[in-house]
Design a protein around this motif. Sequence first.
Motif, PDB file in Angstrom:
ATOM      1  N   LEU B  72       0.847  -1.208   0.000  1.00  0.00           N
ATOM      2  CA  LEU B  72       0.000   0.000   0.000  1.00  0.00           C
ATOM      3  C   LEU B  72       0.887   1.265   0.000  1.00  0.00           C
ATOM      4  CD1 LEU B  72      -2.858  -1.031   2.487  1.00  0.00           C
ATOM      5  CD2 LEU B  72      -3.024  -0.786   0.003  1.00  0.00           C
ATOM      6  N   LYS B  73       1.961   1.186   0.789  1.00  0.00           N
ATOM      7  CA  LYS B  73       2.907   2.316   0.828  1.00  0.00           C
ATOM      8  C   LYS B  73       3.548   2.530  -0.546  1.00  0.00           C
ATOM      9  CE  LYS B  73       3.419   4.310   4.915  1.00  0.00           C
ATOM     10  NZ  LYS B  73       3.283   5.774   5.054  1.00  0.00           N
ATOM     11  N   ARG B  75       2.277   1.851  -3.408  1.00  0.00           N
ATOM     12  CA  ARG B  75       1.277   2.504  -4.268  1.00  0.00           C
ATOM     13  C   ARG B  75       1.149   3.986  -3.935  1.00  0.00           C
ATOM     14  NH1 ARG B  75      -4.305  -0.503  -4.069  1.00  0.00           N
ATOM     15  NH2 ARG B  75      -4.892   1.381  -5.218  1.00  0.00           N
ATOM     16  N   GLY B  76       1.192   4.280  -2.660  1.00  0.00           N
ATOM     17  CA  GLY B  76       1.022   5.675  -2.227  1.00  0.00           C
ATOM     18  C   GLY B  76       2.242   6.554  -2.513  1.00  0.00           C
TER      19      GLY B  76
END
Lengths: 409, 196
Positions: B72-73, B75-76
């Motif tokens: 997720l990180k 992607r962020g």
Amino acid sequence: MKRMDIEKSIRRSVNKAPSLDFEKLCRMPVEKMSEHDYITRQQDVQSTHHLKKLTAAACYMAILICFAYWFFQYRMPSSTIALDAQSSIEIVVNRKNQVLRIRTLNEDYKKITEELDLKNTDVVQAAKNVLDSMVRLGLLKNSTRTIMLSVENSNIESAKELLLVVGSSIQDDLDEKGLSLEILSRSFVKDEKTSELAEQYSISSGKVNLIENILYLNGSSYSVESLSKMSIDELVEMNNNGSNSSKQYDNISAPDKGKTEFIDVADNTTTGNMSETDNSNIISFIPSENENLTDKTAVHEEIIIDDAEESKDYSVHEEAENISGNYPHEEEISSGNYTGEDNAVIPPSVIIVPEDNLPEEPPEEIKTKNNNSEKALNKQTNGKKEKNNKNKAENNNNNNNNKSVNLNL
Amino acid sequence: MMVLSMAKQKNPYYKKNKNLIIDETVFLKIAEDDMSAFEQLYNLTESSVYAFVLSILQNHDDALDVVQDTYLKIRGAAHLYVPMGKPMAWIFTIARNLSISKLRLKRQLENVQMDDIENNISFSYIDNHEDKLVINSTFKILNDQERQIIMLHAISGLAHHEIADSLGMPLSTELSKYHRGLKKLRKHLSKQEMSK
């Protein structure tokens, strides 16, 4: 279990582990970051590696510099102190005046190096120990009157300082022992040719330096080889004889001029510097002006007369040993102020030769040699010449007797 | 979190991992919400990231949570990624930082000691006794760095120099730790077999 089996086993275990649902992972909402936080910050690995390399290089350089400094200060030979009597012994020291090695090629003198372990010892102590050993091992004959202490260094000032320290220490040591030995002190700049000759004939550079003087004064009637086998006493005597016979060649330049310094060890004063008196002549050795001449352990010095023309005027031959009483001050002699008045006590062995008795021109051969030497030294002497000319003018005014002084042992 | 977990499929990219090459432009595509690019990255790196996180946390569930947070990180922050030639090092950095945060949080909330973490090791999904013994020994006998290196080498197929780069240590250190760890494991496993 083999390495591959262990890795396979670990791989199997991890692969069996339940995994994430990628579809759900893709559906999860993600907020775009405006800047890196402490979790996602990127480390500049390359710059870190460069920094590490630079640090390593800096450390390496620092170690190298430290090693070079240490080597330069403690392992590189700086000065060579030679003690000469019947034979030669050389003490090589570093910049801290610690002994690096002792060199002698004489079999008898080798006993000293075998007996003494002087590595890293202070040079003063080492010189004393060497002299003690020479006395104890009977290497100084009863007939020995003179020992020569010479210091060779690339810097004449350093050589001079070291000579003063070692010479005065040895002088004190001899006084304590009650030995009647004269110390002839010489300091000179390192010279490749001198070193080669010293190596060739297994003698010290100081002795070579003295021999060069003698050869110069006596012409080609002697060879280095024959003179190298003589003791210092014999060489000093020959040097004096040569000086006597050379009185007529006042304008001749000494072969080692410009690099030899003569020091009165007892007084710790420098009495002449040939590098500064380019047109002067080496005359010979006389006792130091403040020396107690009744003491046989007199330290000799060489007097240099600054101007060759002045030296034409006087010619004084002097015996150094067993002279007592006052005698003309060297400055008086060299400046022409000395008039030979009745109240001045002239040493009994001093002979004043009238100017008329001196030949006016040196032989052609010597003149040529002198001219060549003067050319070679021309660059060094330009500044000094002006000074000398000034002094000459003053001296001529003061020199009523129109005589020069030539001092010989 | 466990909702996301499911039986892990055999990784079709594993063989390729032996020559794990990640095109750094993949992060630009991910930044533009290109899910195929994200899937490509995930398939290539998931096993390695899981092994790496597991070697730190020593707990499967926590490891899965951190792996999820890691991606997720990614992607962020994909749009902030600056190509430096070492994409795996960045992914491992994120995974390591999240793992450390997880450990700190866990200690604060549950006052869990390190000894208790060891007790959390449970590999119930492993049915082979020998494999279970090896993976348990890996967590009990080896220190963190030895475990990370051996697991990364076994699972991701990264070469030693790539592991050394990713973990930010000299190759010689990485190699010595790898061989020392394997030696310790072999010795321990031999004793275990002898005791049976």
